[in-house]
Each structure stands twice: as structure tokens, then as C-alpha cells.
Design a protein around this motif. Sequence first.
Motif, mmCIF file in Angstrom:
data_model
loop_
_atom_site.group_PDB
_atom_site.id
_atom_site.type_symbol
_atom_site.label_atom_id
_atom_site.label_comp_id
_atom_site.label_asym_id
_atom_site.label_seq_id
_atom_site.Cartn_x
_atom_site.Cartn_y
_atom_site.Cartn_z
ATOM 1 N N GLN A 197 2.868 5.614 8.676
ATOM 2 C CA GLN A 197 2.466 4.363 9.143
ATOM 3 C C GLN A 197 1.173 3.849 9.225
ATOM 4 N N SER A 198 0.228 4.977 9.404
ATOM 5 C CA SER A 198 -1.234 4.636 9.657
ATOM 6 C C SER A 198 -1.813 4.099 8.045
ATOM 7 N N GLN A 199 -0.963 4.280 7.097
ATOM 8 C CA GLN A 199 -1.536 3.710 5.868
ATOM 9 C C GLN A 199 -0.663 2.467 5.537
ATOM 10 N N ASN A 200 -1.155 1.422 5.330
ATOM 11 C CA ASN A 200 -0.560 0.176 4.990
ATOM 12 C C ASN A 200 0.135 0.099 3.535
ATOM 13 N N PHE A 201 1.231 -0.841 3.573
ATOM 14 C CA PHE A 201 1.832 -0.975 2.300
ATOM 15 C C PHE A 201 1.580 -2.777 2.122
ATOM 16 N N TYR A 202 1.261 -2.900 0.857
ATOM 17 C CA TYR A 202 1.186 -4.417 0.646
ATOM 18 C C TYR A 202 1.979 -4.773 -0.481
ATOM 19 N N THR A 203 2.525 -6.114 -0.291
ATOM 20 C CA THR A 203 3.498 -6.520 -1.273
ATOM 21 C C THR A 203 2.914 -7.675 -2.110
#
Length: 269
Positions: A126-132
Motif C-alpha cells: 500500500q505504500s506504492q500507489n496504483f493509478y487508473t
Amino acid sequence: MTEDQILKAISKSGYLFESEISKFLADSGFFVESNVIFQDPVTNKNREIDIVAETYNDFSSGDFDRVSCKIRYYFELKNNDFPLVLLTKLQFNPNTPEDIFKEILTVPTGIKYDSYSAFTEQLYDQSQNFYTQYCSFSKKKDNEIMASHPDELYSSLSKLCWFCEKSTTETNELFEEMSNEYFRHWLYLPVLLLSTDLYELTVGEDNNPKLEKVKYSRLLLNFHYNDRPTSTVIYVVTKDYLKDWLLEMEKLEGSVRTKMKESKVKQTV
């Protein structure tokens, strides 16, 4: 054409970039395939994935015979003139797909193995984002810069999604028909490799957008495969960070291999 003109045209096209990365991966100990052909599931025409690379198969000897852990990488390369921006953070909810990471798993009878805590749990960090969402840029006739989804970039992302899903589905189907005496855990990872800059855009509580230049990030894409909705994560990595990122993935692969071997030891005790 002069030789300088030939080299300039090749360099601008991205062919030189592809040759450079193929050599780097081969020199780093990967099996490398270039321009891998597959059939587009929408048009039924042949298309190409720039590079497929994987670590050596790890069928260990002795007590750990028939244990295999590896990451298989699918690369599309972009010799991009303009930066790529990832935006719109993924907001996790009950409808967020669980199979956004594509894995191959066969576990022999008698072995107790928590596969989720191996690759997937660590990749969900969770410390690394996901983008959409994503955008790049193009120059209009009046030299105005416009943000858009360039067709070439969309095509590369689509190819990565389809080919990775196709490879995962077909391999899993093949192994279902075969003996599961081998203990396998493989990760199939699509990668968009950029020659230049990558940014993440976030919106703060004051609704003001903020850009941050990053070395790599993650894009979650939704698509259809064989009329079935699915999703996958594409790692977006800059050329300058490729070596370090591969080392990070190598550590992950090593931790999963250790977990598998520990599970097999418990089974034999």
C-alpha cells in the motif's frame, strides 16, 4: 541517405532503444525473445510484443527437486518525446478485482502453501500507489501542447494486457491437463518501459493538482478478454531505473522461492 541520417532515423524510431534493452537483459542473465508474435483477439491479426524476458528456470536439485519460481516479463518500449503522466489513484473497494497480478501455480498433493502471501501480498504494497488513468502529450499545428491518449501508447498498453492474459490463461489450462507433481509459482508481469520522464499526478485536499516525477509506477487497466471483463497491473518503468527495479523484483522472486522451499521441507518432515 548518409550514415548519420540513417542512424538518426533509427534512433528516433525506437529500434535502437529496443536493441539496447534486449542486449542489457541478455547481459544481465535473462532469456530474451524479441518481437514475439501473437494474434490480436479483437482483429485476429498478428501483433508483436517488443521483448519477453524471464529468469532461468529453477528446478533445483536434491531435496528441492521439481520446485520452480520465476518472473516472466512482457515489455513494450516507448522512446517517448513527451512525458507520461499517471493520474486518478485507485480507490480500493469490495469490487476491486483480486486477480490483477497474473500467476501460474501448481502445488503437489501434501504441500501446504499460502500462495497469496508470496507474490500477491507483497505486490499489493500500500505504500506504492496504483493509478487508473494515464495521459501523454502531442503538439498541435499551432504548437499548442495537448494532453491525450496517443493511439500508439494505447496500442502498446492493450497488447500488454491481452498478451499477458492470453499467456497466463493458456499456461494454466495446460497445467490443469498435466500432472501437478511439479511445485511451480510463476508471475507474469507486463511492463511499459519509457526512455524519458514519468510523473504521478495527485489532487490534494485543497483540490490543487500536484505533479511528482517518479522512477516507476503502476497502472491498473480494465479490459475484456474472450468477452470476459478482467483487469491487470502494468508496471511503468523509466529506462534509467530499469536495473534497480529488476533487482527489486529479483529479491521478491528470491523470497518466494525461499517460501516454497520451506513449504516443501515441512512436507518432507
